[in-house]
Design an enzyme around this catalytic site. Structure first.
Site, short mmCIF file in Angstrom:
data_model
loop_
_atom_site.label_atom_id
_atom_site.label_comp_id
_atom_site.label_asym_id
_atom_site.label_seq_id
_atom_site.Cartn_x
_atom_site.Cartn_y
_atom_site.Cartn_z
N SER A 1 0.86 -1.19 0.00
CA SER A 1 0.00 0.00 0.00
C SER A 1 0.89 1.23 0.00
O SER A 1 2.04 1.16 0.45
CB SER A 1 -0.86 0.01 1.27
OG SER A 1 -1.40 1.30 1.49
N TYR B 1 -2.92 -0.54 10.42
CA TYR B 1 -2.77 -0.83 8.99
C TYR B 1 -1.43 -0.29 8.47
O TYR B 1 -0.68 -1.01 7.80
CB TYR B 1 -3.94 -0.18 8.23
CG TYR B 1 -3.97 -0.50 6.75
CD1 TYR B 1 -4.48 -1.70 6.29
CD2 TYR B 1 -3.50 0.43 5.82
CE1 TYR B 1 -4.51 -1.99 4.93
CE2 TYR B 1 -3.53 0.15 4.46
CZ TYR B 1 -4.04 -1.06 4.02
OH TYR B 1 -4.07 -1.33 2.67
C1 BGC Z 1 -6.21 1.45 1.73
C2 BGC Z 1 -7.40 2.24 1.18
C3 BGC Z 1 -6.99 3.66 0.89
C4 BGC Z 1 -5.70 3.73 0.08
C5 BGC Z 1 -5.20 5.14 -0.08
C6 BGC Z 1 -5.07 1.58 0.78
O1 BGC Z 1 -3.99 0.82 1.20
O2 BGC Z 1 -6.58 0.09 1.92
O3 BGC Z 1 -8.45 2.21 2.11
O4 BGC Z 1 -8.02 4.31 0.15
O5 BGC Z 1 -4.71 2.96 0.71
O6 BGC Z 1 -5.20 5.87 1.11
#
Ligand code: BGC
Length: 266
Positions: free
Chosen positions: A151, A164
């Site tokens: 991510s 996260y």
């Molecule tokens: C998340 C999303 C988010 C994106 C950008 C991703 O890793 O799971 O929820 O919209 O990152 O912020």
């Protein structure tokens, strides 16, 4: 460019929806057989398998919680029993459990770390073992390929989502350290770091006009990503066309990591 994953088998975790589903279908369209892992969305997994079959490839569905070691071991055993071996692992499954930091429960912390980090570790370890014990094939230059779906939050701090972001930051070091350790054996390990991709995980944001407008301000390229944007990158990264790439993170984010708020400030 000649991209073919013919004769290869890919295991894609979290392949019942969103990015995992699109990656699984893209790999099948490039010629790979697919192990469709899912945790709770049985219907979604069936839809993925159906698309794999439509692409003329073989697939199996396997339900497993990747955070549970016994389930991961059983899944890899089933996959190799069915297809003989594995060539590609896509470590995609991931969850969010958002909350204000001072109120974040240990349960929500552990759930995210367990799936997003421990689960990736377990699957990568089993894939590496399988690649090593199987030995070189004639249809791929690498001994095996491991792809993490990370991510932009592996480098962008994210208030209200610290579990996260911590899992994604950790995943990057996990990926790079594995890449360093396994490169001498010919195993390539890389990450794709998606930005905002239109999936269920962020539906509450893109389906709400006010939140969507705020999100768009963070995307210089001016559109929300589609799962297929990640599928295309995954096919290339898993193929011999990317044979000299290992330990890399490719951002597929429409420029989200370019600090867009600095375009007119600083
Ligand atoms: C998340 C999303 C988010 C994106 C950008 C991703 O890793 O799971 O929820 O919209 O990152 O912020």
């Amino acid at each position: 460019m000649n991209i073919s994953l013919a004769r290869q088998t890919a295991l894609v975790t979290g392949a019942s929806s969103g990015i995992g589903q699109a990656v699984a279908i893209a790999l099948a369209n490039a010629g790979a057989n697919i192990v469709v892992n899912y945790h709770s969305d049985e219907e979604g997994a069936a839809a993925t398998l159906n698309a794999v079959t439509q692409a003329g490839k073989k697939g199996i569905i396997y339900k497993a919680d990747i955070g549970q070691e016994e389930e991961v071991l059983a899944m890899f055993a089933a996959a190799t029993r069915e297809f003989g071996t594995l060539d590609i692992l896509v470590n995609n499954a991931g969850i969010q459990r958002d909350g204000k930091f001072s109120e974040l429960s240990l349960e929500d912390w552990m759930a995210v770390i367990n799936t997003n980090l421990t689960g990736q570790f377990l699957c990568a370890r089993e894939a590496a073992k399988e690649f090593s014990s199987r030995g070189k094939t004639e249809y791929s230059k690498a001994l095996g390929k491991i792809l993490f779906i990370s991510s932009v939050h592996n480098i962008i701090p994210w208030a209200g989502h610290v579990n996260y972001a911590a899992s994604k930051g950790g995943e990057t070091m996990l990926m790079e350290s594995i890449a360093q350790e396994l490169a001498p054996q010919g195993i390539r390990v890389n990450s794709i770091a998606p930005g905002a991709i239109k999936t269920d995980i962020n539906k509450s944001v893109w389906s709400d006009p006010v939140q969507r407008k705020k999100l768009m301000e963070l995307i210089p390229y001016g559109r929300i990503g589609e799962p297929e944007d990640i599928g295309k990158a995954a096919v290339w990264l898993a193929s011999d066309e990317a044979d000299y790439i290992t330990g890399a993170t490719i951002y597929v984010d429409g420029g989200m990591t370019l600090y867009p708020s600095f375009a007119s400030g600083g």
